[in-house]
Design an enzyme around this catalytic site. Sequence first.
Site, mmCIF file in Angstrom:
data_model
loop_
_atom_site.group_PDB
_atom_site.id
_atom_site.type_symbol
_atom_site.label_atom_id
_atom_site.label_comp_id
_atom_site.label_asym_id
_atom_site.label_seq_id
_atom_site.Cartn_x
_atom_site.Cartn_y
_atom_site.Cartn_z
ATOM 1 N N VAL A 1 21.934 -11.777 -21.729
ATOM 2 C CA VAL A 1 22.371 -11.562 -20.974
ATOM 3 C C VAL A 1 22.485 -10.212 -19.817
ATOM 4 C CG1 VAL A 1 24.243 -14.006 -20.560
ATOM 5 C CG2 VAL A 1 25.126 -11.039 -21.075
ATOM 6 N N SER B 1 39.702 -7.140 -18.515
ATOM 7 C CA SER B 1 40.449 -7.224 -19.574
ATOM 8 C C SER B 1 41.948 -6.242 -18.507
ATOM 9 C CB SER B 1 39.372 -5.605 -20.230
ATOM 10 O OG SER B 1 40.446 -5.960 -21.048
ATOM 11 N N LYS C 1 35.246 -2.825 -17.434
ATOM 12 C CA LYS C 1 36.244 -3.825 -17.263
ATOM 13 C C LYS C 1 36.532 -3.222 -15.215
ATOM 14 C CE LYS C 1 35.455 -6.287 -20.677
ATOM 15 N NZ LYS C 1 34.663 -7.599 -20.353
ATOM 16 N N ASN D 1 31.412 -14.933 -19.121
ATOM 17 C CA ASN D 1 32.178 -14.428 -20.198
ATOM 18 C C ASN D 1 31.813 -13.432 -21.525
ATOM 19 O OD1 ASN D 1 34.283 -14.784 -22.662
ATOM 20 N ND2 ASN D 1 32.508 -15.856 -23.779
ATOM 21 N N TYR E 1 34.333 0.997 -21.616
ATOM 22 C CA TYR E 1 34.314 -0.517 -21.977
ATOM 23 C C TYR E 1 34.993 -0.780 -20.451
ATOM 24 C CZ TYR E 1 36.756 -4.490 -23.086
ATOM 25 O OH TYR E 1 37.186 -6.101 -23.274
ATOM 26 N N ALA E 2 36.313 0.616 -20.737
ATOM 27 C CA ALA E 2 37.694 0.423 -19.464
ATOM 28 C C ALA E 2 36.758 0.586 -18.073
ATOM 29 C CB ALA E 2 38.664 1.862 -19.778
ATOM 30 N N ALA E 3 35.231 1.365 -17.930
ATOM 31 C CA ALA E 3 34.945 1.494 -16.892
ATOM 32 C C ALA E 3 34.071 0.332 -16.416
ATOM 33 C CB ALA E 3 33.364 2.552 -16.588
#
Length: 255
Positions: free
Chosen positions: A58, A137, A154, A84, A150-152
């Site tokens: 994707v 998240s 999400k 997802n 990952y935090a950025a």
Amino acid sequence: MDLGINGLRVLVTAGANGIGRAIVDAFLEEGARVFTCDVDGASLESLPPGVGRSLTDVGERDQVAAMMEAAVADLGGLDVLVNNAGIAGPTGRIEDIAPEEWDRCLTVCLTSQFNCARLAVPYLRANDNASIVNLSSAAGKFGFALRSPYAAAKWGVIGFTKSLAIELGEAGIRVNAILPGLVAGDRQRRVLEAKAQQQGTSFADMEARAFSFVSMKEYVTARQLADQILFLSSHRGRTISGQAISIDGDTRMLS
């Protein structure tokens, strides 16, 4: 409880394993028609008969375009998009993260949702019970040391969700984000193992530290996430839009 999901046409990205597979199975149990994509061809083959499927990355727009065309043809339209797909991304201090790892994490966790939504919305506009659910998240509301890509990404999902909810509200399309916390499964174990290795501690100690930030002191299950997505996609969730809904046992912070 009749959720009115029977017959809904649903596209779930990354639906062959883990959380995605739980979402696919939950919609099928309610009588929805489901199409899914994944990068794992072997797991796609394990899906039940009748589930449309496509081997798709994707993060690649040409592949998403081909997948969306196949999904709409298979389903005869589209009522629900569940974004997802995501990856854990690298674990490490910012100066040690390779730029290509940063790029890949944001591409799969955030840009892929744009790739799918921009093509799905014209089909969603044709329906009177249309919705988009984006997976964010607990890391989308707190800083997450050693997991900055990952935090950025999400956090970005939440901004994307709230913006789309405003933009698409007049068309009757609701858009919400789900914020999982510690989800039981192999992916969560790998994340904790990576952080334990980075910090020179054991998995058990890292797991205990993770639970110290969660008031309920337990893992969330993939099915609990799926059940919330079912409700948001149902006629009973018709007035819920623009929300970032935590399903994380009341996580207070991450580190």
